[in-house]
Design an enzyme around this catalytic site. Structure first.
Site, PDB file in Angstrom:
ATOM      1  N   LYS A  28       0.872  -1.257  -0.064  1.00 33.11           N
ATOM      2  CA  LYS A  28       0.070   0.105  -0.046  1.00 33.11           C
ATOM      3  C   LYS A  28       1.070   0.859   0.477  1.00 33.11           C
ATOM      4  O   LYS A  28       0.891   2.013  -0.839  1.00 33.11           O
ATOM      5  CB  LYS A  28      -0.575   0.430   1.316  1.00 33.11           C
ATOM      6  CG  LYS A  28      -1.601   1.540   1.582  1.00 33.11           C
ATOM      7  CD  LYS A  28      -2.329   1.524   2.766  1.00 33.11           C
ATOM      8  CE  LYS A  28      -1.896   1.111   3.540  1.00 33.11           C
ATOM      9  NZ  LYS A  28      -1.127   3.171   3.964  1.00 33.11           N
ATOM     10  N   ASN A  29       1.839   1.261   0.647  1.00 34.99           N
ATOM     11  CA  ASN A  29       2.575   2.721   1.196  1.00 34.99           C
ATOM     12  C   ASN A  29       3.721   2.863  -0.135  1.00 34.99           C
ATOM     13  O   ASN A  29       3.778   4.146   0.061  1.00 34.99           O
ATOM     14  CB  ASN A  29       3.373   2.935   2.634  1.00 34.99           C
ATOM     15  CG  ASN A  29       1.888   2.315   3.296  1.00 34.99           C
ATOM     16  OD1 ASN A  29       0.986   2.642   3.335  1.00 34.99           O
ATOM     17  ND2 ASN A  29       2.441   1.720   4.804  1.00 34.99           N
ATOM     18  N   CYS A 125      -4.094   7.901   9.620  1.00 37.29           N
ATOM     19  CA  CYS A 125      -4.318   7.200  11.037  1.00 37.29           C
ATOM     20  C   CYS A 125      -3.848   8.055  12.370  1.00 37.29           C
ATOM     21  O   CYS A 125      -2.878   9.071  12.620  1.00 37.29           O
ATOM     22  CB  CYS A 125      -3.869   5.891  11.207  1.00 37.29           C
ATOM     23  SG  CYS A 125      -4.366   4.978  10.206  1.00 37.29           S
ATOM     24  N   ARG A 130       1.897  13.680  14.483  1.00 36.18           N
ATOM     25  CA  ARG A 130       1.962  13.189  12.202  1.00 36.18           C
ATOM     26  C   ARG A 130       2.921  14.937  12.289  1.00 36.18           C
ATOM     27  O   ARG A 130       2.376  14.933  10.887  1.00 36.18           O
ATOM     28  CB  ARG A 130       1.014  12.721  11.955  1.00 36.18           C
ATOM     29  CG  ARG A 130       1.087  11.403  12.627  1.00 36.18           C
ATOM     30  CD  ARG A 130      -0.052  10.506  11.610  1.00 36.18           C
ATOM     31  NE  ARG A 130       0.625   9.803  10.478  1.00 36.18           N
ATOM     32  CZ  ARG A 130      -0.071   9.069   9.939  1.00 36.18           C
ATOM     33  NH1 ARG A 130      -0.873   8.621  10.073  1.00 36.18           N
ATOM     34  NH2 ARG A 130       0.504   8.374   9.077  1.00 36.18           N
ATOM     35  N   ASP A 316       4.097  -0.316  12.386  1.00 35.28           N
ATOM     36  CA  ASP A 316       2.854  -0.677  11.415  1.00 35.28           C
ATOM     37  C   ASP A 316       2.314  -1.934  11.885  1.00 35.28           C
ATOM     38  O   ASP A 316       0.700  -2.327  11.267  1.00 35.28           O
ATOM     39  CB  ASP A 316       2.585  -0.414   9.739  1.00 35.28           C
ATOM     40  CG  ASP A 316       2.908   1.204   9.308  1.00 35.28           C
ATOM     41  OD1 ASP A 316       3.456   0.828   8.223  1.00 35.28           O
ATOM     42  OD2 ASP A 316       2.574   1.202  10.387  1.00 35.28           O
ATOM     43  N   ARG A 408      -8.989   0.143   4.097  1.00 36.18           N
ATOM     44  CA  ARG A 408      -8.295   1.912   3.312  1.00 36.18           C
ATOM     45  C   ARG A 408      -6.854   0.838   3.455  1.00 36.18           C
ATOM     46  O   ARG A 408      -5.982   0.747   2.587  1.00 36.18           O
ATOM     47  CB  ARG A 408      -7.090   2.443   4.394  1.00 36.18           C
ATOM     48  CG  ARG A 408      -8.527   3.240   4.830  1.00 36.18           C
ATOM     49  CD  ARG A 408      -7.957   4.553   5.737  1.00 36.18           C
ATOM     50  NE  ARG A 408      -6.578   4.960   5.244  1.00 36.18           N
ATOM     51  CZ  ARG A 408      -6.250   5.451   5.916  1.00 36.18           C
ATOM     52  NH1 ARG A 408      -6.136   6.025   7.322  1.00 36.18           N
ATOM     53  NH2 ARG A 408      -4.764   6.107   5.953  1.00 36.18           N
TER      54      ARG A 408
HETATM   55  C1  EPZ Z   1       4.813   6.205   6.201  1.00 40.20           C
HETATM   56  O1  EPZ Z   1       4.120   7.856   6.778  1.00 40.20           O
HETATM   57  C2  EPZ Z   1       3.291   5.391   6.434  1.00 40.20           C
HETATM   58  N1  EPZ Z   1       2.594   6.312   5.771  1.00 40.20           N
HETATM   59  C3  EPZ Z   1       3.182   5.031   8.320  1.00 40.20           C
HETATM   60  O2  EPZ Z   1       2.169   3.944   7.741  1.00 40.20           O
HETATM   61  C4  EPZ Z   1       4.164   4.218   8.690  1.00 40.20           C
HETATM   62  O3  EPZ Z   1       3.697   3.664  10.312  1.00 40.20           O
HETATM   63  C5  EPZ Z   1       5.285   5.725   8.858  1.00 40.20           C
HETATM   64  O4  EPZ Z   1       6.048   5.947   7.299  1.00 40.20           O
HETATM   65  C6  EPZ Z   1       6.929   5.049   9.486  1.00 40.20           C
HETATM   66  O5  EPZ Z   1       7.208   3.917   8.611  1.00 40.20           O
HETATM   67  C7  EPZ Z   1       2.489   5.800   4.034  1.00 40.20           C
HETATM   68  O6  EPZ Z   1       3.678   5.420   4.169  1.00 40.20           O
HETATM   69  C8  EPZ Z   1       1.140   5.927   3.728  1.00 40.20           C
HETATM   70  P1  EPZ Z   1       6.864   9.500   9.091  1.00 40.20           P
HETATM   71  P2  EPZ Z   1       5.154   8.722   7.435  1.00 40.20           P
HETATM   72  O7  EPZ Z   1       7.333  10.741   8.133  1.00 40.20           O
HETATM   73  O8  EPZ Z   1       5.381   9.008   5.847  1.00 40.20           O
HETATM   74  C9  EPZ Z   1       6.954  12.401  12.562  1.00 40.20           C
HETATM   75  C10 EPZ Z   1       0.399   2.480   8.078  1.00 40.20           C
HETATM   76  O9  EPZ Z   1      -0.099   1.927   8.826  1.00 40.20           O
HETATM   77  N2  EPZ Z   1       7.553  13.474  11.338  1.00 40.20           N
HETATM   78  O10 EPZ Z   1       8.778   8.750   8.933  1.00 40.20           O
HETATM   79  O11 EPZ Z   1       3.483   9.970   8.272  1.00 40.20           O
HETATM   80  C11 EPZ Z   1       5.746  11.798  12.583  1.00 40.20           C
HETATM   81  O12 EPZ Z   1       4.941  12.556  13.768  1.00 40.20           O
HETATM   82  C12 EPZ Z   1       0.979   4.130   7.582  1.00 40.20           C
HETATM   83  O13 EPZ Z   1       0.558   2.149   7.100  1.00 40.20           O
HETATM   84  C13 EPZ Z   1       8.355  14.391  12.297  1.00 40.20           C
HETATM   85  O14 EPZ Z   1       8.180  14.456  13.011  1.00 40.20           O
HETATM   86  O15 EPZ Z   1       5.562   8.229   8.632  1.00 40.20           O
HETATM   87  C14 EPZ Z   1       6.305  10.281  12.725  1.00 40.20           C
HETATM   88  O16 EPZ Z   1       5.550   9.860  14.861  1.00 40.20           O
HETATM   89  C15 EPZ Z   1       0.420   4.743   9.370  1.00 40.20           C
HETATM   90  N3  EPZ Z   1       8.311  14.998  10.823  1.00 40.20           N
HETATM   91  C16 EPZ Z   1       7.407   9.829  12.685  1.00 40.20           C
HETATM   92  O17 EPZ Z   1       7.990  10.540  12.448  1.00 40.20           O
HETATM   93  C17 EPZ Z   1       7.344  15.056  10.278  1.00 40.20           C
HETATM   94  O18 EPZ Z   1       8.516  15.758   9.047  1.00 40.20           O
HETATM   95  C18 EPZ Z   1       6.534   8.931  11.443  1.00 40.20           C
HETATM   96  O19 EPZ Z   1       6.890   9.417  10.265  1.00 40.20           O
HETATM   97  C19 EPZ Z   1       7.760  13.703   9.246  1.00 40.20           C
HETATM   98  C20 EPZ Z   1       7.742  12.882  10.639  1.00 40.20           C
END
Ligand code: EPZ
Length: 437
Positions: A28-29, A125, A130, A316, A408
């Site tokens: 998906k991602n 989610c 986030r 995840d 989703r």
């Molecule tokens: C991706 O989200 C995935 N979603 C998430 O999967 C997954 O949990 C996550 O990567 C981590 O592996 C998609 O790919 C659509 P991050 P993403 O940016 O890109 C913080 C699922 O269940 N952060 O690595 O949003 C943020 O708050 C979903 O399939 C900042 O602080 O993940 C979070 O706590 C859920 N500043 C952490 O880092 C930023 O600018 C991880 O975020 C960006 C992120």
């Protein structure tokens, strides 16, 4: 939060061991990122092969059509054809964007192609703050000016276009790495991304951009180098199997004392998951075209889990493995270093007789001999998966509500599980059994 009966639900009669072969679909991602990556092509058509049929993908297709991009699905819905030559708008639909986090990945490619982009606050989610400050930091480093107003992001490139930069990510953010990678691929000069996310989904995106004529090295590691080019073209690209769906199905085999072959699973992408399951006593057999997961025939042992960025154990699967740990022998400490609010679902698991306490990013799970069926809520996508897993093992009937969360990210989950022995089906809001195509 008690589920209201007037909602569609998944119904499970627990206790059936799952046996046989189960297909692991495309990630998906990765697919969401690849759809965003396809926007970079100003000529030719991109075909994404083996994509999952899930609502987030359908939603992303509508968003892309809304900005002038042609998107079509093959009859079996497994392939997506994307023609971005006619990209005419820099403002994706607000309503649709706020439905999922994956729409954030449109910042980089639309900015790179249109030299400006306006995005509504992305959804996703409810598992923590986030933030997206690192996305903004990276795009500013590439020369963009950013205006944020009530969560809306407006970014504009300088007249000469974006330029290369050295970007250090405070956290290895998957989304920020992807946005910077995509924007840099059409910028003037070289970009270096340090402390980049190493998830297989990022590697997939880098591979796509290279196939489109881009110059990217190091994708899949913590140090990515991008040489900007002036134009990218469409390609055919096969999406990697979903390691999170694969991990979820592996845990379904384990929690039901079953024996499943995960057809198409990529063992190397799933390494952290498979190692953790083996620590609990599960028999893991890798094969060229998948992975066999077999329950050892005796109670599984508890083991501590720390969810962290790849190649650590994936956040995840934190919720699904906690469902499995709730039936293991002993006590497990589970820490989620990625999200600060990803334990809220435990309140639902307690309704089924699980024993757990949690505080912030850490939970303590004490294994019990059995779970009992109950009415539970899927509070988010992976929490929903955890509820289904618990229901598969519980004595009696479990009804999981708010199944739209599950749809989703999991393609035909009930059909796939029923085909290997689970007593599971979907009901509409009136309680009539329905089949989902
Ligand atoms: C991706 O989200 C995935 N979603 C998430 O999967 C997954 O949990 C996550 O990567 C981590 O592996 C998609 O790919 C659509 P991050 P993403 O940016 O890109 C913080 C699922 O269940 N952060 O690595 O949003 C943020 O708050 C979903 O399939 C900042 O602080 O993940 C979070 O706590 C859920 N500043 C952490 O880092 C930023 O600018 C991880 O975020 C960006 C992120």
């Amino acid at each position: 939060m008690s589920p209201t009966p007037k909602e569609p639900r998944i119904v499970i009669q627990g206790g059936q061991p799952l046996k046989g072969s189960i297909y692991v679909g495309g990630s998906k991602n990765a697919t969401l990122a690849l759809m965003a990556g396809a926007v970079l092509a100003s000529q030719g058509q991109t075909q994404l092969i083996r994509a999952p049929r899930i609502s987030d993908i359908a939603n992303m297709a509508i968003i892309l059509r809304g900005v002038g991009i042609r998107v079509a699905f093959s009859d079996d819905q497994q392939n997506i054809h994307i023609d971005a030559t006619n990209l005419i708008s820099f403002e994706p639909d607000d309503q649709l964007v706020t439905k999922m986090r994956g729409s954030l990945q449109l910042l980089g490619p639309i900015l790179a192609r249109m030299r400006k982009v306006r995005l509504a606050p992305p959804g996703g989610c409810n598992i923590g703050a986030r933030a997206y400050d690192l996305h903004i930091k990276g795009l500013i480093a590439l020369g963009a000016t950013i205006d944020e107003n009530q969560g809306y992001i407006f970014a504009e490139a300088p007249a000469g276009g974006l330029h290369g930069a050295q970007v250090y990510l405070d956290k290895p953010s998957v989304g920020a790495t992807m946005n910077i990678l995509m924007a840099a691929s059409l910028a003037r000069g070289t970009t270096i991304i340090e402390n980049a996310a190493q998830e297989p989904d990022v590697e997939d995106l880098g591979n796509l951009i290279v196939a489109m004529g881009g110059k990217v090295t190091g994708h899949g590691t913590g140090l990515i180098t991008v040489e900007g080019v002036t134009e990218l073209h469409g390609v055919n690209y096969q999406v990697s199997p979903d390691r999170i769906e694969g991990g979820t199905l592996a845990m379904a085999a384990a929690i039901t004392r079953g024996d499943l072959f995960l057809e198409g699973a990529n063992a190397s992408h799933m390494r952290p998951i498979l190692m953790k399951l083996a620590e609990m006593g599960i028999v893991v057999e890798e094969a060229p075209n998948g992975v066999r997961i077999k329950h050892p025939g005796k109670q599984l042992k508890a083991t501590d889990v720390t969810a962290m960025p790849h190649p650590g154990f994936p956040t995840d699967l934190q919720q699904p493995i906690v469902a499995l740990l709730s039936l293991a022998e002993g006590t497990a400490m589970v820490t989620d270093t990625v999200y600060e609010g990803r334990f809220r679902y435990l309140a639902e698991l307690l309704k089924m007789g699980a024993k757990a306490r949690w505080e912030g990013r850490t939970a303590v799970i004490t294994g019990v001999d059995g779970l009992s069926g109950a009415d539970v809520e899927a509070s988010d996508l992976r929490a929903g998966a955890a509820m289904v897993l618990a229901g598969l093992a519980a004595q009696g009937t479990t009804r999981v509500f708010s199944v739209h969360h599950i749809d989703r990210g999991y393609e035909r989950l009930t059909q796939k599980l029923a085909a290997v022995g689970a007593s599971i089906w979907r009901e509409d809001e009136l309680g009539n059994k329905v089949e989902v195509v």
